[in-house]
Write a protein that holds these residues in place. Structure first.
Motif, PDB file in Angstrom:
ATOM      1  N   GLY A 150      -0.214 -11.436  10.818  1.00 50.46           N
ATOM      2  CA  GLY A 150       1.159 -10.950  10.886  1.00 50.46           C
ATOM      3  C   GLY A 150       2.145 -11.893  10.226  1.00 50.46           C
ATOM      4  O   GLY A 150       3.048 -11.462   9.496  1.00 50.46           O
ATOM      5  N   GLU A 151       1.982 -13.181  10.446  1.00 48.22           N
ATOM      6  CA  GLU A 151       2.887 -14.171   9.852  1.00 48.22           C
ATOM      7  C   GLU A 151       2.741 -14.202   8.330  1.00 48.22           C
ATOM      8  O   GLU A 151       3.733 -14.240   7.598  1.00 48.22           O
ATOM      9  N   TYR A 152       1.495 -14.201   7.845  1.00 47.49           N
ATOM     10  CA  TYR A 152       1.288 -14.188   6.389  1.00 47.49           C
ATOM     11  C   TYR A 152       1.810 -12.889   5.784  1.00 47.49           C
ATOM     12  O   TYR A 152       2.439 -12.891   4.716  1.00 47.49           O
ATOM     13  N   GLY A 153       1.544 -11.767   6.453  1.00 48.60           N
ATOM     14  CA  GLY A 153       2.001 -10.489   5.939  1.00 48.60           C
ATOM     15  C   GLY A 153       3.510 -10.389   5.864  1.00 48.60           C
ATOM     16  O   GLY A 153       4.062  -9.801   4.926  1.00 48.60           O
ATOM     17  N   LEU A 154       4.172 -10.982   6.831  1.00 50.31           N
ATOM     18  CA  LEU A 154       5.637 -10.903   6.865  1.00 50.31           C
ATOM     19  C   LEU A 154       6.270 -11.629   5.686  1.00 50.31           C
ATOM     20  O   LEU A 154       7.379 -11.283   5.269  1.00 50.31           O
ATOM     21  N   THR A 155       5.586 -12.603   5.102  1.00 51.12           N
ATOM     22  CA  THR A 155       6.134 -13.296   3.928  1.00 51.12           C
ATOM     23  C   THR A 155       6.253 -12.357   2.731  1.00 51.12           C
ATOM     24  O   THR A 155       6.956 -12.677   1.756  1.00 51.12           O
ATOM     25  N   LEU A 156       5.589 -11.212   2.781  1.00 50.28           N
ATOM     26  CA  LEU A 156       5.626 -10.246   1.683  1.00 50.28           C
ATOM     27  C   LEU A 156       6.686  -9.176   1.895  1.00 50.28           C
ATOM     28  O   LEU A 156       6.862  -8.305   1.035  1.00 50.28           O
ATOM     29  N   LEU A 157       7.385  -9.240   3.015  1.00 51.54           N
ATOM     30  CA  LEU A 157       8.333  -8.191   3.391  1.00 51.54           C
ATOM     31  C   LEU A 157       9.761  -8.721   3.459  1.00 51.54           C
ATOM     32  O   LEU A 157      10.001  -9.920   3.629  1.00 51.54           O
ATOM     33  N   LYS A 158      10.693  -7.792   3.356  1.00 49.50           N
ATOM     34  CA  LYS A 158      12.115  -8.083   3.549  1.00 49.50           C
ATOM     35  C   LYS A 158      12.665  -7.106   4.584  1.00 49.50           C
ATOM     36  O   LYS A 158      12.107  -6.011   4.768  1.00 49.50           O
ATOM     37  N   PRO A 159      13.737  -7.477   5.279  1.00 50.13           N
ATOM     38  CA  PRO A 159      14.304  -6.580   6.281  1.00 50.13           C
ATOM     39  C   PRO A 159      14.607  -5.199   5.709  1.00 50.13           C
ATOM     40  O   PRO A 159      14.966  -5.056   4.537  1.00 50.13           O
ATOM     41  N   ASP A 160      14.435  -4.196   6.554  1.00 53.07           N
ATOM     42  CA  ASP A 160      14.756  -2.796   6.258  1.00 53.07           C
ATOM     43  C   ASP A 160      13.819  -2.136   5.248  1.00 53.07           C
ATOM     44  O   ASP A 160      14.085  -1.026   4.787  1.00 53.07           O
ATOM     45  N   MET A 161      12.713  -2.776   4.900  1.00 53.90           N
ATOM     46  CA  MET A 161      11.752  -2.173   3.986  1.00 53.90           C
ATOM     47  C   MET A 161      11.068  -0.957   4.624  1.00 53.90           C
ATOM     48  O   MET A 161      10.960  -0.851   5.845  1.00 53.90           O
ATOM     49  N   GLY A 162      10.584  -0.070   3.765  1.00 55.30           N
ATOM     50  CA  GLY A 162       9.758   1.040   4.212  1.00 55.30           C
ATOM     51  C   GLY A 162       8.288   0.718   3.992  1.00 55.30           C
ATOM     52  O   GLY A 162       7.905   0.267   2.909  1.00 55.30           O
ATOM     53  N   ILE A 163       7.475   0.919   5.023  1.00 55.01           N
ATOM     54  CA  ILE A 163       6.053   0.585   4.983  1.00 55.01           C
ATOM     55  C   ILE A 163       5.243   1.845   5.286  1.00 55.01           C
ATOM     56  O   ILE A 163       5.583   2.600   6.202  1.00 55.01           O
ATOM     57  N   LEU A 164       4.186   2.069   4.531  1.00 57.50           N
ATOM     58  CA  LEU A 164       3.264   3.157   4.836  1.00 57.50           C
ATOM     59  C   LEU A 164       1.940   2.566   5.295  1.00 57.50           C
ATOM     60  O   LEU A 164       1.466   1.568   4.735  1.00 57.50           O
ATOM     61  N   THR A 165       1.354   3.175   6.329  1.00 53.90           N
ATOM     62  CA  THR A 165       0.049   2.729   6.819  1.00 53.90           C
ATOM     63  C   THR A 165      -0.842   3.927   7.074  1.00 53.90           C
ATOM     64  O   THR A 165      -0.358   5.045   7.303  1.00 53.90           O
ATOM     65  N   HIS A 166      -2.142   3.700   7.002  1.00 56.20           N
ATOM     66  CA  HIS A 166      -3.136   4.767   7.153  1.00 56.20           C
ATOM     67  C   HIS A 166      -4.106   4.389   8.266  1.00 56.20           C
ATOM     68  O   HIS A 166      -4.515   3.239   8.370  1.00 56.20           O
ATOM     69  N   CYS A 167      -4.475   5.366   9.086  1.00 55.42           N
ATOM     70  CA  CYS A 167      -5.334   5.154  10.253  1.00 55.42           C
ATOM     71  C   CYS A 167      -4.590   4.298  11.292  1.00 55.42           C
ATOM     72  O   CYS A 167      -3.362   4.266  11.315  1.00 55.42           O
ATOM     73  N   ASN A 168      -5.328   3.600  12.136  1.00 52.01           N
ATOM     74  CA  ASN A 168      -4.699   2.745  13.137  1.00 52.01           C
ATOM     75  C   ASN A 168      -5.324   1.369  13.086  1.00 52.01           C
ATOM     76  O   ASN A 168      -6.516   1.204  13.355  1.00 52.01           O
ATOM     77  N   ALA A 169      -4.517   0.390  12.716  1.00 49.65           N
ATOM     78  CA  ALA A 169      -4.968  -1.007  12.708  1.00 49.65           C
ATOM     79  C   ALA A 169      -3.918  -1.833  13.439  1.00 49.65           C
ATOM     80  O   ALA A 169      -3.367  -2.798  12.924  1.00 49.65           O
ATOM     81  N   GLY A 170      -3.654  -1.401  14.674  1.00 46.83           N
ATOM     82  CA  GLY A 170      -2.610  -2.038  15.461  1.00 46.83           C
ATOM     83  C   GLY A 170      -3.145  -2.626  16.750  1.00 46.83           C
ATOM     84  O   GLY A 170      -4.312  -2.995  16.856  1.00 46.83           O
ATOM     85  N   GLN A 171      -2.258  -2.695  17.734  1.00 47.37           N
ATOM     86  CA  GLN A 171      -2.608  -3.250  19.036  1.00 47.37           C
ATOM     87  C   GLN A 171      -3.850  -2.584  19.614  1.00 47.37           C
ATOM     88  O   GLN A 171      -4.719  -3.234  20.183  1.00 47.37           O
ATOM     89  N   LEU A 172      -3.967  -1.278  19.423  1.00 49.94           N
ATOM     90  CA  LEU A 172      -5.078  -0.534  20.009  1.00 49.94           C
ATOM     91  C   LEU A 172      -6.407  -0.817  19.325  1.00 49.94           C
ATOM     92  O   LEU A 172      -7.461  -0.528  19.878  1.00 49.94           O
ATOM     93  N   ALA A 173      -6.369  -1.383  18.128  1.00 47.59           N
ATOM     94  CA  ALA A 173      -7.597  -1.658  17.383  1.00 47.59           C
ATOM     95  C   ALA A 173      -8.056  -3.106  17.514  1.00 47.59           C
ATOM     96  O   ALA A 173      -9.083  -3.483  16.963  1.00 47.59           O
TER      97      ALA A 173
END
Length: 362
Positions: A150-173
């Motif tokens: 999460g920390e490494y991934g956040l370096t690639l993002l800026k506030p208010d960006m739109g993100i698309l994700t496929h399937c579930n790779a979250g808390q439940l996974a």
């Protein structure tokens, strides 16, 4: 057992109750309408839970495998190491047969196997205790891994960006945070206000049932879309990055993930949107040369023809092709985000560097 918690961070996907020799999981096939916890005692129940995706997501499968084989080993009656280990290997082979694509399943079982061999000079009871500690360690490490991704991934993002994700790779996974959703959750903590588009993810609808469910519970701005709407939201300029999880990464960077992921990657390439794979190093298989060597599980046709419908929606005798995963070619992947940094092409080199960092060599 049901649960009405409103905080997604309170939902533990896989738990061990050692006193009663039970593994407790959220039955993810019932979400989002019901939050039901299953108490699994037998190896058959644990095998069925992994196979039927009651527990799912590569890291969570690894944790379930570790706790599952510990419970199996705990029940072995043998007092001598040789007999104990013979029974242990039988358990390992049985659980390994539940899902052929998810490398974390084999990784966790192999790690528990190494634990048994490491302590073979101890008593069988002591070995069982070491297995318990190893299983807990696998779960604890998974939480750290996800937070780091999460920390490494956040370096690639800026506030208010739109993100698309496929399937579930979250808390439940996973144990916590997830992989592909970890940058979103860490960003939520830091006020990034990210806007997420979640593909429904046919045919098992993990995006609709699970990703939308947990992001909504966490207060994230999430919009559910059908899989075939991804191109439209990208063309509209609403998506600035795609983040997905994975079940296996080959040495060349080819990645197996839930069916439909490769199509999303091709669309992202067309619209010049970066496409990132969030992959714990436990899912990276350097012994697998390319995606051509990844075994793709084909599942029951009923998942396509009737599982989610009041009445069968397809002709009775129609043929069905229902692969659980597809392989995204490395040329479509902008970066692979691990707990030890972000790998970029050429992946044959950068993934090796990631493992050097993991071993403390750089």
């Amino acid at each position: 057992m049901t649960n009405t918690t409103k905080n997604v961070y309170d939902l533990e996907t896989v738990m061990l109750e050692d006193a009663t020799s039970e593994m407790v999981i959220i039955d993810q096939t019932l979400l989002p309408s019901e939050t039901v916890f299953l108490r699994l005692k037998t190896q058959k129940e644990i095998w069925e839970a992994i196979y039927k995706l009651r527990v799912r997501g590569a890291p969570a499968i690894g944790v379930a495998a570790a706790y599952g084989i510990y419970l199996g080993a705990k029940a072995i009656k043998a007092l001598e190491y040789k007999e104990f280990y013979t029974d242990f290997i039988s358990l390992k082979k049985y659980l390994a047969s539940s899902r052929p694509t998810a490398v974390n399943l084999f990784w966790a079982l192999d790690r528990m196997d190494e634990c048994v061999k490491r302590y073979k000079e101890k008593t069988v009871e002591d070995i069982k205790f070491e297995l318990l500690k190893e299983a807990h360690k696998i779960k604890e490490e998974d939480t750290w891994v996800c937070r780091s991704i999460g920390e490494y991934g956040l370096t690639l993002l800026k506030p208010d960006m739109g993100i698309l994700t496929h399937c579930n790779a979250g808390q439940l996974a996973t144990s916590k945070y997830g992989t592909a959703l970890a940058p979103i959750y860490v960003g939520q903590e830091k006020g990034y206000n990210l806007k997420v588009f979640a593909d429904e993810t046919r045919p098992l609808l993990q995006g609709a049932r699970l990703t939308a469910y947990e992001l909504n519970k966490a207060g994230v701005d999430v919009t559910l879309i059908c899989d075939n709407m991804a191109s439209a939201v990208m063309k509209n300029g609403w998506v600035q990055g795609v983040f997905v999880g994975c079940d296996r990464v080959a040495a060349n960077g080819d990645t197996a993930n839930k069916i439909g992921t490769s199509g999303v990657a091709i669309l992202a390439k067309n619209y010049n949107i970066p496409f990132y794979v969030c992959a714990p190093t436990s899912t990276i298989d350097l012994n697998c040369a390319s995606g051509k060597d990844i075994c793709i599980e084909e599942r029951n046709p009923k998942e396509v023809t009737e599982m989610w419908y009041e009445k069968r929606m397809a002709p009775k005798d129609v043929k069905v092709f229902n692969p659980a995963f597809d392989v995204t070619d490395e040329k479509f992947i902008t970066g692979i985000i691990t707990e030890y940094g972000i790998a970029k092409a050429p992946y044959n080199e950068s993934l090796k560097e990631i493992f050097k960092r993991k071993r403390g060599m750089v």
